[in-house]
Design a protein around this motif. Sequence first.
Motif, PDB file in Angstrom:
ATOM      1  N   VAL A  15     -17.084  56.649  18.863  1.00 33.37           N
ATOM      2  CA  VAL A  15     -16.955  58.073  19.199  1.00 33.37           C
ATOM      3  C   VAL A  15     -16.272  58.828  18.054  1.00 33.37           C
ATOM      4  O   VAL A  15     -16.683  59.932  17.682  1.00 33.37           O
ATOM      5  N   ALA A  16     -15.214  58.218  17.492  1.00 30.58           N
ATOM      6  CA  ALA A  16     -14.513  58.865  16.378  1.00 30.58           C
ATOM      7  C   ALA A  16     -15.430  59.032  15.165  1.00 30.58           C
ATOM      8  O   ALA A  16     -15.436  60.082  14.511  1.00 30.58           O
ATOM      9  N   LEU A  17     -16.227  57.991  14.873  1.00 32.37           N
ATOM     10  CA  LEU A  17     -17.136  58.062  13.732  1.00 32.37           C
ATOM     11  C   LEU A  17     -18.202  59.131  13.950  1.00 32.37           C
ATOM     12  O   LEU A  17     -18.509  59.923  13.046  1.00 32.37           O
ATOM     13  N   LEU A  18     -18.758  59.179  15.166  1.00 34.64           N
ATOM     14  CA  LEU A  18     -19.754  60.210  15.466  1.00 34.64           C
ATOM     15  C   LEU A  18     -19.131  61.605  15.391  1.00 34.64           C
ATOM     16  O   LEU A  18     -19.779  62.566  14.944  1.00 34.64           O
ATOM     17  N   SER A 349     -19.066  64.114   0.469  1.00 37.57           N
ATOM     18  CA  SER A 349     -19.102  63.905   1.924  1.00 37.57           C
ATOM     19  C   SER A 349     -19.852  62.623   2.257  1.00 37.57           C
ATOM     20  O   SER A 349     -19.411  61.835   3.109  1.00 37.57           O
ATOM     21  N   ALA A 350     -21.005  62.408   1.590  1.00 32.69           N
ATOM     22  CA  ALA A 350     -21.783  61.189   1.853  1.00 32.69           C
ATOM     23  C   ALA A 350     -20.998  59.944   1.444  1.00 32.69           C
ATOM     24  O   ALA A 350     -21.009  58.927   2.156  1.00 32.69           O
ATOM     25  N   THR A 351     -20.292  60.022   0.298  1.00 30.19           N
ATOM     26  CA  THR A 351     -19.508  58.872  -0.157  1.00 30.19           C
ATOM     27  C   THR A 351     -18.388  58.545   0.826  1.00 30.19           C
ATOM     28  O   THR A 351     -18.184  57.379   1.208  1.00 30.19           O
ATOM     29  N   LEU A 352     -17.656  59.575   1.250  1.00 24.41           N
ATOM     30  CA  LEU A 352     -16.578  59.344   2.208  1.00 24.41           C
ATOM     31  C   LEU A 352     -17.114  58.811   3.536  1.00 24.41           C
ATOM     32  O   LEU A 352     -16.494  57.939   4.159  1.00 24.41           O
ATOM     33  N   LEU A 353     -18.275  59.305   3.949  1.00 23.77           N
ATOM     34  CA  LEU A 353     -18.862  58.826   5.202  1.00 23.77           C
ATOM     35  C   LEU A 353     -19.279  57.366   5.082  1.00 23.77           C
ATOM     36  O   LEU A 353     -19.066  56.569   6.017  1.00 23.77           O
ATOM     37  N   LEU A 354     -19.867  56.995   3.941  1.00 25.19           N
ATOM     38  CA  LEU A 354     -20.253  55.598   3.735  1.00 25.19           C
ATOM     39  C   LEU A 354     -19.028  54.681   3.705  1.00 25.19           C
ATOM     40  O   LEU A 354     -19.048  53.573   4.256  1.00 25.19           O
ATOM     41  N   LEU A 356     -16.221  55.269   5.230  1.00 26.80           N
ATOM     42  CA  LEU A 356     -15.736  55.203   6.603  1.00 26.80           C
ATOM     43  C   LEU A 356     -16.584  54.246   7.433  1.00 26.80           C
ATOM     44  O   LEU A 356     -16.051  53.442   8.217  1.00 26.80           O
ATOM     45  N   ILE A 357     -17.910  54.300   7.276  1.00 25.98           N
ATOM     46  CA  ILE A 357     -18.791  53.392   8.012  1.00 25.98           C
ATOM     47  C   ILE A 357     -18.540  51.947   7.590  1.00 25.98           C
ATOM     48  O   ILE A 357     -18.514  51.037   8.421  1.00 25.98           O
ATOM     49  N   ALA A 358     -18.355  51.735   6.271  1.00 22.49           N
ATOM     50  CA  ALA A 358     -18.080  50.380   5.787  1.00 22.49           C
ATOM     51  C   ALA A 358     -16.770  49.842   6.378  1.00 22.49           C
ATOM     52  O   ALA A 358     -16.694  48.678   6.809  1.00 22.49           O
ATOM     53  N   CYS A 359     -15.732  50.694   6.380  1.00 24.27           N
ATOM     54  CA  CYS A 359     -14.448  50.268   6.962  1.00 24.27           C
ATOM     55  C   CYS A 359     -14.591  49.994   8.465  1.00 24.27           C
ATOM     56  O   CYS A 359     -14.033  49.020   8.984  1.00 24.27           O
ATOM     57  N   PHE A 360     -15.346  50.840   9.149  1.00 23.79           N
ATOM     58  CA  PHE A 360     -15.574  50.661  10.575  1.00 23.79           C
ATOM     59  C   PHE A 360     -16.297  49.328  10.823  1.00 23.79           C
ATOM     60  O   PHE A 360     -15.902  48.534  11.689  1.00 23.79           O
ATOM     61  N   THR A 361     -17.367  49.084  10.050  1.00 20.21           N
ATOM     62  CA  THR A 361     -18.131  47.838  10.216  1.00 20.21           C
ATOM     63  C   THR A 361     -17.268  46.623   9.906  1.00 20.21           C
ATOM     64  O   THR A 361     -17.288  45.623  10.644  1.00 20.21           O
ATOM     65  N   PHE A 362     -16.504  46.721   8.807  1.00 21.07           N
ATOM     66  CA  PHE A 362     -15.643  45.594   8.438  1.00 21.07           C
ATOM     67  C   PHE A 362     -14.603  45.314   9.528  1.00 21.07           C
ATOM     68  O   PHE A 362     -14.328  44.159   9.862  1.00 21.07           O
TER      69      PHE A 362
END
Length: 603
Positions: A15-18, A349-354, A356-362
């Motif tokens: 939810v936070a990521l979305l 923005s795209a770099t920060l989002l990627l 964030l997604i990488a940290c979330f996945t990890f």
Amino acid sequence: MNRKSISLIIGLMSVALLGVMAMQYYFIRQSYHLKTQLFDESVMAAINTVALKVEKDEALRFLNNKESRENKARENQENEARRSSQEEESTAYANRMRMKQAKLRSDFKALEQQVKRRYPGAVLLDNDFYETYMKDPVLRSHVKYEVTIQQAYDEAGRVFQQQEMGIYADRKASQIIKAKDDSVRYFIVDPIVGEFVISLPPRVDAKLEGEIRQLEQQAKVRMASVYMDSVKASGSKEGSALENLADEFERSKKSVMQRIDPKFMEEELRQELKDREIALAFNFNISNGKRDSIMFQFASNKAVPDVNEAYTTVLFPSDLSGERAVLSVFFPDKSSLLMGNMKVMLISSATLLLVLIACFTFTILSIIKQKKLSAMKSDFMNNMTHEFKTPVATIMIASESLKDSEISQDQSRVARLAGIIYDENIRLGNHIERVLNIARIEKGDLKLESEPIDINDLIGTVVDSMALQLQKNKVEIEFDLNTEPLIVLGDELHLSNVIFNLIDNSIKYTNHAPHIYIQTRSHGNHVNIILRDNGMGMNRDQLSKIFDQFYRIPTGNIHDVKGFGLGLSYVQDIIKRIGGTIKVKSEINKGAEFEITIPLYKP
């Protein structure tokens, strides 16, 4: 951490990521709309300025033609007057200056009337007010205007509403800046363009005014009467409202293309856009307001423009009659310019989002991995407790039996019980040594000896030491060893444990009579050891996990497979430490094949 807690954490993080993604999308979308609005305002200001310049250029060209005709007539009169007397020559020169001054006033008046007709609510700005408030970005925000509607009466006594607009500043400046020139400025509020200031030239030329006054003083001395007559004549000629009206009708009778210089318009458009930092290819056309009535078209880009995205303004809006003219400007690459200006923001923005997604996945994978590791450690503790409990219980029973007086008198039974205690102690010690080896590997404290070892002899020694276990489980071993010695550098004890663990696993995971095939070969500068069995085999998912600590292959309803899940992890670590590799191939119900590659020792 239970499954429900992990699911809750994953849900909250999702939810936070979305939410972050939605906020970034909203921010980028708003930024794009803002840049589009600023772009539109700049373009409209540019084309309105160009429209004014075109109208001014047409008026100047008309006046220049008229002046040339008048000058020619005046020259004839002056030549005649010059021949009559020197005083008349001086009077003619003064007359020319007067006419020039009158023309400047007429030009100014025409421009001023154009502004007032086009923008009825235009407010005359004091130059000191303009320099102090309008040019200062901070004080500019304090400039306010208000519109008042008042009732008035015409000469017939009829009531009509009169709209007036006033401008003021709600904050007093610390210092009033004096005007740098005597230009005339009007403040405009347009519903389409917005707020802007139009600058007109000075009402009079101060230098020319001074020269005329000087000539007038000289003329008063020489020819006062002649000078006054010429002034009256010139004033009557230039100030005639009927003549100005006739000039207006004369110009409006011309076609639009006769009144406009397209090259001048192109240059002015390009310059005005450049001044507003819009370096973009554009197309423009002049029409009478209908799509199928284009009178002139200029295209710097071959792309077909969208008519709905055109910026338009009316040319010569104050004409009393004549042909209607509309200027339309198109920007085929408008979107690419706006997106190009936002490139840095989009990339960041795209770099920060990627990231964030990488940290979330990890994080999620680490939580799942830790949960699996925790489950495997719990299984390991259960297995270890069972493995340690069995020899301890056996030793306890044998020790209690030795206390029995009847048993202690039977030497054969005492010897058998002592052998059981000895065997169970060895078994218990092997378990402890295996666990300690894994602990040493994790801490990096495990030290390996480096000595030449013949792999063929090592395999034979390990198989001989397992003779009783092999006999008990009816294991058949087939050897295909290299005929020549295969010498490697390594630790004999740990390499023996490697071979032992692989054979032991083959025995554990074979439900019927085990058949083990062992092959050694020399391949270039390496030694290949292949160990193949006919056990239950493994699927692809199991193959990817068998070298993980604490992992044990599930055996369904069969629960007689003992172990801690540390053997293959230990095997892989030892092989890596001596510079080798280990691979495994397997299929369900077709057994498994382990291939070990170790560097060959050449003294």
